[in-house]
Design a protein around this motif. Sequence first.
Motif, short mmCIF file in Angstrom:
data_model
loop_
_atom_site.label_atom_id
_atom_site.label_comp_id
_atom_site.label_asym_id
_atom_site.label_seq_id
_atom_site.Cartn_x
_atom_site.Cartn_y
_atom_site.Cartn_z
N GLU A 184 -0.04 5.22 -7.19
CA GLU A 184 0.73 3.93 -7.03
C GLU A 184 -0.16 3.31 -5.57
N PHE A 185 0.62 2.11 -5.73
CA PHE A 185 -0.11 1.24 -4.31
C PHE A 185 1.14 0.66 -3.30
N TYR A 186 0.96 0.88 -2.26
CA TYR A 186 1.90 0.79 -1.00
C TYR A 186 1.78 -0.03 -0.10
N ALA A 187 2.07 -0.67 0.40
CA ALA A 187 2.03 -1.95 1.66
C ALA A 187 2.97 -2.05 2.24
N PRO A 188 2.26 -2.50 3.72
CA PRO A 188 4.15 -3.35 3.93
C PRO A 188 4.50 -4.20 3.48
N ASP A 189 5.12 -5.24 4.23
CA ASP A 189 6.30 -6.46 3.06
C ASP A 189 5.37 -7.49 4.20
N LYS A 190 4.03 -7.67 4.36
CA LYS A 190 3.35 -8.60 4.78
C LYS A 190 1.65 -9.40 3.99
N ASP A 191 2.22 -10.83 3.64
CA ASP A 191 0.83 -11.07 3.30
C ASP A 191 -0.17 -12.10 4.01
N LEU A 192 -1.26 -12.19 3.96
CA LEU A 192 -2.29 -13.12 4.35
C LEU A 192 -2.84 -13.55 3.76
N VAL A 193 -2.32 -15.34 2.71
CA VAL A 193 -3.41 -15.31 1.72
C VAL A 193 -4.70 -15.51 2.20
N THR A 194 -5.92 -14.69 1.97
CA THR A 194 -6.98 -14.99 2.02
C THR A 194 -7.92 -14.52 0.58
N ARG A 195 -8.87 -14.80 0.57
CA ARG A 195 -10.22 -14.40 -0.41
C ARG A 195 -9.99 -12.90 -0.95
N SER A 196 -10.23 -11.45 0.21
CA SER A 196 -9.61 -10.71 0.55
C SER A 196 -8.38 -10.49 0.07
N PHE A 197 -6.66 -10.83 0.17
CA PHE A 197 -5.86 -10.95 -0.21
C PHE A 197 -5.69 -11.17 -1.95
N ILE A 198 -6.03 -12.35 -1.90
CA ILE A 198 -6.22 -12.45 -3.65
C ILE A 198 -6.57 -11.66 -4.41
N ARG A 199 -8.33 -10.88 -4.25
CA ARG A 199 -8.83 -10.64 -4.94
C ARG A 199 -7.77 -8.82 -4.79
N MET A 200 -7.36 -8.23 -4.23
CA MET A 200 -6.85 -7.34 -4.22
C MET A 200 -5.39 -7.25 -5.40
N THR A 201 -4.80 -8.54 -5.28
CA THR A 201 -3.51 -8.90 -5.92
C THR A 201 -4.36 -8.36 -7.26
N ARG A 202 -5.61 -9.15 -7.84
CA ARG A 202 -5.40 -9.14 -9.28
C ARG A 202 -6.33 -8.41 -9.76
N ALA A 203 -5.94 -7.46 -8.43
CA ALA A 203 -7.40 -6.54 -8.98
C ALA A 203 -5.49 -5.60 -9.63
N LEU A 204 -4.66 -5.12 -8.81
CA LEU A 204 -3.48 -4.99 -9.05
C LEU A 204 -2.98 -5.45 -10.48
N GLU A 205 -3.04 -6.88 -10.61
CA GLU A 205 -2.28 -7.06 -11.72
C GLU A 205 -2.89 -7.00 -13.26
N GLU A 206 -4.57 -6.42 -12.95
CA GLU A 206 -5.25 -6.27 -13.45
C GLU A 206 -4.81 -5.11 -14.76
N LYS A 207 -4.65 -4.07 -13.07
CA LYS A 207 -4.41 -2.42 -13.66
C LYS A 207 -3.02 -2.73 -14.04
N ASN A 208 -2.35 -3.48 -13.99
CA ASN A 208 -0.81 -3.29 -13.86
C ASN A 208 0.21 -2.98 -13.21
N ILE A 209 -0.54 -2.22 -11.81
CA ILE A 209 -0.11 -1.92 -10.28
C ILE A 209 0.76 -2.83 -9.53
N PRO A 210 2.16 -2.03 -9.44
CA PRO A 210 3.05 -2.94 -8.93
C PRO A 210 2.85 -3.05 -7.87
N ARG A 211 2.81 -3.72 -6.40
CA ARG A 211 2.57 -3.45 -5.29
C ARG A 211 4.60 -2.84 -4.85
N LYS A 212 4.08 -1.35 -4.08
CA LYS A 212 5.07 -0.97 -4.10
C LYS A 212 5.52 -1.11 -2.48
#
Length: 297
Positions: free
Chosen positions: A123-151
């Motif tokens: 499971e993956f958890y994070a507060p409800d705060k986004d900053l759209v940076t390259r690192s944030f995009i890489r993290m989001t893609r990694a979660l999507e590729e593994k079909n892991i929801p961000r809680k």
Amino acid sequence: MRKRTYLPMILFVILLASLVGIYFILDYGIVGVEKSTEVSRIQSVNAPVKVHYMDIGQGDSIFMEVNGKNILIDAGEEEHAATIIEYLKTYDVEKLDLVFLTHPHEDHIGGMGDVLSAFEIGEFYAPDKDLVTRSFIRMTRALEEKNIPRKILKGGMEFAFGESVTLQILSPNRDSYLNPNNYSPIMRLVVGTNAFLFTGDAEELVENEVIRTGMQLKSDVLKSPHHGSKTSSSKAFLDKVDPAYIVVTSGLGNDHNLPSPEILERYESIGARTLLTEEMGSIVFAANGKEVIPLTN
């Protein structure tokens, strides 16, 4: 003219290479995964909880072994990802059961995408705060590729790991903050009568909010908020936590001049032993519910 023979030299080189190879096998284990005597010693300690404050320079990445579960808080900057992955693999990690991101600043999120891609994730958890940076995009893609929801991580949540072992989420307690640092959850890992307090980059504003909730903060080990910055570690907060140890995650000669000498003096004034990753390398503790045991010198 007598022919020169290189056979003795060749044999010497082969012998030397063999000895070096034997040394690395004995001291580091399987090629590609460092298994030093220090790692073996830490692994041999029998305790339900071990907490590793990884030395990755100026950034946070904390690995917890909790009753057979592997938990990660943050993943430093992008350049730290390989170090974190190698560290986890030396401890035989194949799956991270829980991963927490405290907030989307580079020295906490930078390596997260690569780390998520390198392991099986529960499971993956994070507060409800986004900053759209390259690192944030890489993290989001990694979660999507593994079909892991961000809680979404919020104050009041709790994770149980068997009898007398819980991870309490004490913040965030608001929907929004002006400073992304203040989305950092203050988390308290309770092991019987022992406790570890994790703070991300939470500042005095959040420290005061958590104090007002009336929740127990007393902890044996405190992860220094915001790398020992003057924005955090208020006297009121430190009095409530009353730690025996304070771990500062900092890089030698960092651009932010952290930790602050003023804060280090404050830590000394409350009688806590302050440990800096920039001086000691990775810092590891074990807890058995009755005592907290430092496993690194």
